[in-house]
Enzyme design. Structure first.
Site, mmCIF file in Angstrom:
data_model
loop_
_atom_site.group_PDB
_atom_site.id
_atom_site.type_symbol
_atom_site.label_atom_id
_atom_site.label_comp_id
_atom_site.label_asym_id
_atom_site.label_seq_id
_atom_site.Cartn_x
_atom_site.Cartn_y
_atom_site.Cartn_z
ATOM 1 N N GLY A 242 0.782 -1.232 0.000
ATOM 2 C CA GLY A 242 0.000 0.000 0.000
ATOM 3 C C GLY A 242 0.811 1.277 0.000
ATOM 4 N N GLU A 276 4.258 -6.660 1.649
ATOM 5 C CA GLU A 276 3.811 -7.035 0.293
ATOM 6 C C GLU A 276 3.709 -5.802 -0.602
ATOM 7 O OE1 GLU A 276 -0.058 -8.580 1.164
ATOM 8 O OE2 GLU A 276 0.687 -10.412 2.096
ATOM 9 N N PRO A 277 4.816 -5.138 -0.888
ATOM 10 C CA PRO A 277 4.712 -3.937 -1.726
ATOM 11 C C PRO A 277 4.523 -4.277 -3.198
ATOM 12 C CG PRO A 277 7.012 -4.367 -1.196
ATOM 13 C CD PRO A 277 6.201 -5.446 -0.515
ATOM 14 N N GLY A 278 3.681 -3.551 -3.876
ATOM 15 C CA GLY A 278 3.493 -3.748 -5.309
ATOM 16 C C GLY A 278 3.838 -2.462 -6.035
ATOM 17 N N ARG A 315 -6.659 3.228 -14.993
ATOM 18 C CA ARG A 315 -6.665 3.938 -13.707
ATOM 19 C C ARG A 315 -7.435 5.268 -13.737
ATOM 20 N NH1 ARG A 315 -3.071 5.491 -10.864
ATOM 21 N NH2 ARG A 315 -3.889 4.593 -8.955
ATOM 22 N N CYS A 345 -15.151 4.721 -27.208
ATOM 23 C CA CYS A 345 -16.485 5.312 -27.194
ATOM 24 C C CYS A 345 -17.071 5.302 -25.789
ATOM 25 C CB CYS A 345 -17.384 4.557 -28.162
ATOM 26 S SG CYS A 345 -16.643 4.469 -29.778
ATOM 27 N N TYR A 374 -0.229 -1.413 -12.107
ATOM 28 C CA TYR A 374 -1.660 -1.423 -12.404
ATOM 29 C C TYR A 374 -1.964 -0.738 -13.745
ATOM 30 C CZ TYR A 374 -1.546 -2.684 -7.510
ATOM 31 O OH TYR A 374 -1.246 -3.310 -6.323
HETATM 32 N N1 LLP Z 1 -1.251 -7.139 -0.630
HETATM 33 C C1 LLP Z 1 -2.567 -7.293 -0.853
HETATM 34 C C2 LLP Z 1 -3.304 -8.307 -0.085
HETATM 35 C C3 LLP Z 1 -3.212 -6.482 -1.797
HETATM 36 O O1 LLP Z 1 -4.521 -6.632 -2.004
HETATM 37 C C4 LLP Z 1 -2.473 -5.509 -2.525
HETATM 38 C C5 LLP Z 1 -3.119 -4.673 -3.527
HETATM 39 C C6 LLP Z 1 -1.092 -5.412 -2.273
HETATM 40 C C7 LLP Z 1 -0.515 -6.227 -1.307
HETATM 41 C C8 LLP Z 1 -0.211 -4.437 -2.994
HETATM 42 O O2 LLP Z 1 -0.581 -3.101 -2.740
HETATM 43 P P1 LLP Z 1 0.321 -1.906 -3.322
HETATM 44 O O3 LLP Z 1 1.635 -1.941 -2.590
HETATM 45 O O4 LLP Z 1 0.503 -2.146 -4.793
HETATM 46 O O5 LLP Z 1 -0.456 -0.698 -3.030
HETATM 47 N N2 LLP Z 1 -5.655 -1.185 -9.123
HETATM 48 C C9 LLP Z 1 -5.490 -0.218 -8.056
HETATM 49 C C10 LLP Z 1 -4.740 -0.788 -6.880
HETATM 50 C C11 LLP Z 1 -5.357 -2.063 -6.315
HETATM 51 C C12 LLP Z 1 -4.574 -2.674 -5.187
HETATM 52 C C13 LLP Z 1 -5.081 -4.007 -4.830
HETATM 53 N N3 LLP Z 1 -4.369 -4.691 -3.788
HETATM 54 C C14 LLP Z 1 -4.823 1.022 -8.613
HETATM 55 O O6 LLP Z 1 -4.532 1.058 -9.797
HETATM 56 O O7 LLP Z 1 -4.615 1.994 -7.884
#
Ligand code: LLP
Length: 417
Positions: A242, A276-278, A315, A345, A374
Site C-alpha cells: 500500500g 507485500e509492496p506492489g 486507472r 467510445c 496497475y
Molecule cells: N497485498 C494485498 C493483499 C493487496 O490486495 C495488494 C493490492 C497489495 C498487497 C499491494 O498493494 P500496493 O503496494 O501495490 O499498493 N488497481 C489499483 C490498486 C489495487 C490494489 C489491490 N491490492 C490502482 O490502480 O490503484
C-alpha cells in the site's frame, strides 16, 4: 529514489535511461508500455535497505505488474511474491521466485488454486474467511500435507485513500472480522494439517501517510499480546503493501519512514515481519508511449486524442487517477491548456481533463507517467483493440518483453459458426 531521473530530455528528445523513447517508437508501434529496469532495481534496493533492520521479508505483490521480465528482476534480487491466483503462482515460479517465499492472498481462492499452491509448496496462505480455512484444512488432510497459515484480519483502520482501494474498514469483504478471529485461530490450532504462522493485514493502496500504519500496528500489538496471553503461538506478522508513490503532487510514502514506524511500534513483539509492496516497486518506473491521432479544436479546451485508451490504462477511468503527460520532443512551443483523451467510445475515456503542455500537434508522441503499476496488468481488449506491447529499457538498450497481441490472435480463440 522516486526516480524521474530515469526520464530526461537530451538534445530535445525524451530519454528513459540511455534510450530515446522516440527511437523505440520508430520500431515498436504505439501505444506501448516502457519500463526502466534501473528504476525498478533502485526501488527494490531502497526497499531492501529500509526493511533490513527489521529483518523483514519482502513479497512483491505480483498483481501490480506481472510481466515475467519484471518478476525476474524481483527474483534476481531475492524477493518473494504475494500472489492472488494460480496464474500469478505460475508466473512467479516461471520467473524463478522460490516457492518458500510465496504468500497466497485473496478472498476467493478456489479449491483448485489452493491445491496448486499446496503442491508447489508455498510458504504461507493468508486465509480470509472461516470457510476458506475449512476448505484448506480438508484439502491438506486429503493430500497428506501441511500448510503454513496466517489469518488476514480486518483491523478496521481507514487508510484514507481512494474509496475503491481502501480495504480495512468495517464491513469490507477483506479479512476475517475481529469477532471471528479466535474461532479461526482455534480451527488452525486444532487442525493437524495447518501450521499457525500469525496474522496478516493490508490496509489499502496508494497510502501516502504513515498514520494509518501506526494505528494498525498499535491495534495488532494489543491484539497479539492478548492472543499470546490466551496461549496462541504467533510468530509472524504480514503488514501488507500500500505504500504510495508520487504521482506528481509530491506526496508519497518513503520506505524508510514506513520501516521506522513498524520498528517503533512492533520491535518488542519478537515476530518475523513480512511486507507485500506492489506499486512502490514498479509504479514510477513505467511510461505509456502514445501518439496524438488528432488535435481537436473545441470549447472550452483543445483536445489531444491519443491512440492509447482506457482499455490500455484503466486507472483514470476507474479511480479518477491523473497521470501526467510529457511530450517526447522538447519543442519550446508556448504552453497551452488542453485536455487529453483516448479514442474509446466512452465518456470516461479521458486521461486529463485539463493540463498545461507545450502545444502538441497530431502525429507527435507523448508519454504518460508513473504507469508501471496497475497499467498493463489491468488492460483489456475493449473496442476490439489489440493488447499493447511492453518494452524494458536496460541502460542504453531496450527489448520487447511482451509482443503486441493482435486482433487475429484474439479472434483465433472464437468459434465462428
Ligand atoms: N497485498 C494485498 C493483499 C493487496 O490486495 C495488494 C493490492 C497489495 C498487497 C499491494 O498493494 P500496493 O503496494 O501495490 O499498493 N488497481 C489499483 C490498486 C489495487 C490494489 C489491490 N491490492 C490502482 O490502480 O490503484
Amino acid at each position: 529514489m522516486h526516480n524521474e531521473n530515469s526520464l530526461y530530455y537530451r538534445d530535445g528528445q525524451l530519454f528513459m535511461d540511455g534510450v530515446s523513447l522516440n527511437a523505440i517508437a520508430e520500431r515498436v508501434e504505439t501505444p506501448f508500455y516502457c519500463y526502466s529496469s534501473a528504476a525498478i532495481t533502485a526501488q527494490i534496493a531502497d526497499c531492501q535497505s529500509a526493511f533490513q533492520k527489521l529483518g523483514a521479508s519482502i513479497h512483491y505483490a505480483v498483481k501490480a505488474n506481472s510481466n515475467l521480465s519484471v518478476l525476474r528482476l524481483m527474483a534476481d534480487a531475492g524477493l518473494g511474491a504475494d500472489i492472488v491466483s494460480v496464474g500469478e503462482l505460475q508466473r512467479a515460479l516461471a520467473a524463478g521466485i522460490q516457492p518458500s517465499r510465496i504468500i497466497f492472498s485473496g478472498v476467493g481462492k478456489r479449491r483448485s488454486e489452493l491445491l496448486a499452491a499446496l503442491q508447489a509448496g508455498i510458504f504461507q496462505f493468508n486465509v480470509e474467511s472461516l470457510p476458506e480455512l475449512q476448505q484448506l484444512a480438508d484439502l491438506c488432510r486429503q493430500q497428506g500435507c501441511t500448510a503454513g497459515v496466517s489469518v488476514r484480519v480486518n483491523p478496521e483502520v481507514d487508510a484514507a485513500t481512494h474509496r475503491h482501494i481502501t480495504t480495512a474498514i468495517k464491513g469490507s469483504k477483506f479479512g476475517v472480522p475481529l469477532e471471528q478471529l479466535e474461532t479461526a485461530l482455534d480451527l488452525i490450532v486444532q487442525s493437524e494439517a495447518l501450521a499457525l504462522h500469525g496474522l496478516a493485514i493490508h490496509l489499502g493502496s496508494q497510502i501516502v501517510d504513515v498514520a494509518p500504519y501506526r494505528k494498525a500496528c498499535r491495534r495488532l500489538r494489543n491484539l497479539l499480546n492478548d492472543l499470546r496471553q490466551k496461549g496462541y503461538v504467533i510468530t509472524h506478522l504480514d503488514l501488507g503493501g500500500g505504500f504510495g508513490i508520487d504521482y506528481g503532487e509530491g506526496r508519497y510514502l518513503d520506505f524508510h519512514r514506513v520501516a521506522d514506524t513498524f520498528h517503533q511500534e512492533l520491535q518488542e513483539l519478537n515476530v518475523k515481519i513480512a511486507i507485500e509492496p506492489g506499486r512502490s516497486l514498479v509504479g514510477s518506473a513505467g511510461v505509456l508511449v502514445s501518439e496524438v491521432v488528432y488535435r481537436k479544436e473545441v470549447e472550452p479546451l483543445p483536445l489531444l486524442i491519443l491512440d492509447a485508451g482506457m482499455n490500455d490504462l484503466m486507472r483514470p477511468a476507474l479511480y479518477q487517477a491523473e497521470h501526467r503527460v510529457m511530450p517526447l520532443v522538447e519543442s519550446g512551443r508556448p504552453v497551452e491548456t488542453c485536455g487529453v483523451v483516448g479514442p474509446i467510445c466512452e465518456t470516461t475515456d479521458r486521461f486529463l481533463q485539463r493540463t498545461d503542455l507545450p502545444a502538441i500537434q497530431a502525429g507527435e508522441r507523448v508519454a504518460l507517467l508513473q504507469v508501471g503499476a496497475y497499467g498493463a496488468v489491468m488492460a483489456s481488449a475493449y473496442n476490439s483493440r489489440d493488447m499493447i506491447p511492453e518494452v524494458m529499457v536496460s541502460q542504453n538498450r531496450y527489448r520487447l518483453i511482451r509482443r503486441r497481441i493482435p486482433q487475429s490472435d484474439l479472434m483465433a480463440y472464437e468459434m465462428d459458426g
